[in-house]
Design a protein around this motif. Structure first.
Motif, PDB file in Angstrom:
ATOM      1  N   TYR A 189       0.817  -1.219   0.000  1.00  0.00           N
ATOM      2  CA  TYR A 189       0.000   0.000   0.000  1.00  0.00           C
ATOM      3  C   TYR A 189       0.845   1.262   0.000  1.00  0.00           C
ATOM      4  O   TYR A 189       0.575   2.189  -0.754  1.00  0.00           O
ATOM      5  N   CYS A 190       1.865   1.319   0.869  1.00  0.00           N
ATOM      6  CA  CYS A 190       2.658   2.549   0.946  1.00  0.00           C
ATOM      7  C   CYS A 190       4.074   2.384   0.404  1.00  0.00           C
ATOM      8  O   CYS A 190       4.776   3.365   0.209  1.00  0.00           O
ATOM      9  N   GLY A 191       4.518   1.146   0.176  1.00  0.00           N
ATOM     10  CA  GLY A 191       5.843   0.908  -0.386  1.00  0.00           C
ATOM     11  C   GLY A 191       6.974   0.916   0.612  1.00  0.00           C
ATOM     12  O   GLY A 191       8.139   0.862   0.229  1.00  0.00           O
ATOM     13  N   ALA A 192       6.683   0.952   1.898  1.00  0.00           N
ATOM     14  CA  ALA A 192       7.735   0.956   2.922  1.00  0.00           C
ATOM     15  C   ALA A 192       8.431  -0.402   2.961  1.00  0.00           C
ATOM     16  O   ALA A 192       7.794  -1.449   2.772  1.00  0.00           O
ATOM     17  N   ASN A 193       9.726  -0.391   3.233  1.00  0.00           N
ATOM     18  CA  ASN A 193      10.492  -1.627   3.369  1.00  0.00           C
ATOM     19  C   ASN A 193      10.145  -2.251   4.725  1.00  0.00           C
ATOM     20  O   ASN A 193      10.511  -1.721   5.769  1.00  0.00           O
ATOM     21  N   LEU A 194       9.459  -3.364   4.708  1.00  0.00           N
ATOM     22  CA  LEU A 194       9.004  -4.008   5.947  1.00  0.00           C
ATOM     23  C   LEU A 194      10.134  -4.669   6.726  1.00  0.00           C
ATOM     24  O   LEU A 194       9.953  -5.042   7.878  1.00  0.00           O
ATOM     25  N   ASN A 195      11.309  -4.808   6.125  1.00  0.00           N
ATOM     26  CA  ASN A 195      12.478  -5.330   6.843  1.00  0.00           C
ATOM     27  C   ASN A 195      12.982  -4.312   7.866  1.00  0.00           C
ATOM     28  O   ASN A 195      13.651  -4.676   8.830  1.00  0.00           O
ATOM     29  N   LEU A 196      12.674  -3.042   7.650  1.00  0.00           N
ATOM     30  CA  LEU A 196      13.121  -1.974   8.559  1.00  0.00           C
ATOM     31  C   LEU A 196      12.145  -1.744   9.697  1.00  0.00           C
ATOM     32  O   LEU A 196      12.419  -0.977  10.603  1.00  0.00           O
ATOM     33  N   GLY A 197      11.001  -2.388   9.644  1.00  0.00           N
ATOM     34  CA  GLY A 197       9.984  -2.246  10.676  1.00  0.00           C
ATOM     35  C   GLY A 197       8.613  -2.150  10.043  1.00  0.00           C
ATOM     36  O   GLY A 197       8.486  -1.990   8.831  1.00  0.00           O
ATOM     37  N   PRO A 198       7.586  -2.216  10.864  1.00  0.00           N
ATOM     38  CA  PRO A 198       6.228  -2.137  10.307  1.00  0.00           C
ATOM     39  C   PRO A 198       5.956  -0.726   9.778  1.00  0.00           C
ATOM     40  O   PRO A 198       6.490   0.255  10.273  1.00  0.00           O
ATOM     41  N   CYS A 199       5.117  -0.658   8.785  1.00  0.00           N
ATOM     42  CA  CYS A 199       4.760   0.649   8.235  1.00  0.00           C
ATOM     43  C   CYS A 199       3.602   1.235   9.041  1.00  0.00           C
ATOM     44  O   CYS A 199       2.959   0.537   9.812  1.00  0.00           O
ATOM     45  N   SER A 200       3.342   2.514   8.844  1.00  0.00           N
ATOM     46  CA  SER A 200       2.285   3.180   9.605  1.00  0.00           C
ATOM     47  C   SER A 200       1.000   3.329   8.810  1.00  0.00           C
ATOM     48  O   SER A 200       0.040   3.919   9.293  1.00  0.00           O
ATOM     49  N   CYS A 201       0.972   2.794   7.601  1.00  0.00           N
ATOM     50  CA  CYS A 201      -0.241   2.945   6.799  1.00  0.00           C
ATOM     51  C   CYS A 201      -1.310   1.961   7.269  1.00  0.00           C
ATOM     52  O   CYS A 201      -1.008   0.941   7.881  1.00  0.00           O
ATOM     53  N   LYS A 202      -2.537   2.306   6.990  1.00  0.00           N
ATOM     54  CA  LYS A 202      -3.646   1.430   7.353  1.00  0.00           C
ATOM     55  C   LYS A 202      -4.178   0.840   6.059  1.00  0.00           C
ATOM     56  O   LYS A 202      -4.722   1.570   5.221  1.00  0.00           O
ATOM     57  N   PRO A 203      -3.989  -0.457   5.854  1.00  0.00           N
ATOM     58  CA  PRO A 203      -4.450  -1.063   4.605  1.00  0.00           C
ATOM     59  C   PRO A 203      -5.962  -0.907   4.458  1.00  0.00           C
ATOM     60  O   PRO A 203      -6.698  -0.993   5.438  1.00  0.00           O
ATOM     61  N   PRO A 204      -6.408  -0.638   3.250  1.00  0.00           N
ATOM     62  CA  PRO A 204      -7.849  -0.532   3.043  1.00  0.00           C
ATOM     63  C   PRO A 204      -8.520  -1.877   3.294  1.00  0.00           C
ATOM     64  O   PRO A 204      -7.932  -2.922   3.084  1.00  0.00           O
ATOM     65  N   GLY A 205      -9.742  -1.823   3.773  1.00  0.00           N
ATOM     66  CA  GLY A 205     -10.470  -3.062   4.033  1.00  0.00           C
ATOM     67  C   GLY A 205     -10.921  -3.710   2.736  1.00  0.00           C
ATOM     68  O   GLY A 205     -10.878  -3.116   1.666  1.00  0.00           O
ATOM     69  N   ASP A 206     -11.384  -4.911   2.844  1.00  0.00           N
ATOM     70  CA  ASP A 206     -11.896  -5.649   1.689  1.00  0.00           C
ATOM     71  C   ASP A 206     -13.385  -5.329   1.566  1.00  0.00           C
ATOM     72  O   ASP A 206     -14.204  -5.771   2.368  1.00  0.00           O
ATOM     73  N   HIS A 207     -13.728  -4.514   0.590  1.00  0.00           N
ATOM     74  CA  HIS A 207     -15.110  -4.049   0.434  1.00  0.00           C
ATOM     75  C   HIS A 207     -15.866  -4.789  -0.675  1.00  0.00           C
ATOM     76  O   HIS A 207     -16.948  -4.367  -1.053  1.00  0.00           O
ATOM     77  N   ARG A 208     -15.334  -5.874  -1.136  1.00  0.00           N
ATOM     78  CA  ARG A 208     -15.993  -6.579  -2.232  1.00  0.00           C
ATOM     79  C   ARG A 208     -17.365  -7.110  -1.830  1.00  0.00           C
ATOM     80  O   ARG A 208     -18.255  -7.235  -2.649  1.00  0.00           O
ATOM     81  N   TRP A 209     -17.550  -7.425  -0.576  1.00  0.00           N
ATOM     82  CA  TRP A 209     -18.813  -8.000  -0.109  1.00  0.00           C
ATOM     83  C   TRP A 209     -19.684  -6.989   0.642  1.00  0.00           C
ATOM     84  O   TRP A 209     -20.744  -7.309   1.170  1.00  0.00           O
TER      85      TRP A 209
END
Length: 152
Positions: free
Chosen positions: A123-143
């Motif tokens: 979602y935000c492109g942050a390198n997850l090896n350096l730690g968790p990112c601060s973005c909030k992934p969008p929910g799954d709205h298909r249903w």
């Protein structure tokens, strides 16, 4: 690496040295040679053929397909083996194209810096090896359209 056939001893001989990284002529952005191609080869003329065996190695920086960071690695072929047909007019045999081929065939198709690499946040492109990112992934709205359905 050129082997001079008339100067080759009948019992064969070892050749140890290096070729410039330019012999690799890599134009891919994720593969960077870092120094010469090194070889240790034994060559012997036997029954009208030149037999060359040994090892070849090159150092690279490869771009990880998960996190896009570059990492250093060694590409090595320990069982290099080639035969070349000799004629009476054979003066020299150039082994360089075969050294190049063996190194290039050993390059990984999908280089990964480590099996534990977490890659990039989709979602935000942050390198997850350096730690968790601060973005909030969008929910799954298909249903979500079914949330408002009233049954009965």
């Amino acid at each position: 690496m050129i082997i001079d056939i008339p100067k080759l001893r009948p019992e064969g001989e070892w050749f140890e040295g290096q070729e410039s990284q330019e012999i690799l002529s890599i134009h891919e952005s994720g593969f960077r040679p870092c120094g010469p191609v090194r070889y240790r080869l034994f060559a012997q003329a036997v029954s009208g053929q030149l037999i060359v065996r040994g090892s070849v190695r090159a150092f690279f920086e490869l771009q990880c397909v998960r996190c896009t960071e570059f990492y250093s690695t060694t590409i090595e072929e320990m069982s290099f083996l080639r035969t070349y047909q000799l004629s009476d007019a054979s003066e020299a045999v150039d082994v360089t194209p075969d050294l190049r081929e063996d190194i290039l065939l050993r390059l990984p198709h999908h280089p990964v810096c480590s099996s534990a690499c977490k890659g990039l946040c989709p979602y935000c492109g942050a390198n997850l090896n350096l730690g968790p990112c601060s973005c909030k992934p969008p929910g799954d709205h298909r249903w979500s359209a079914l949330d408002n359905v009233k049954l009965g």
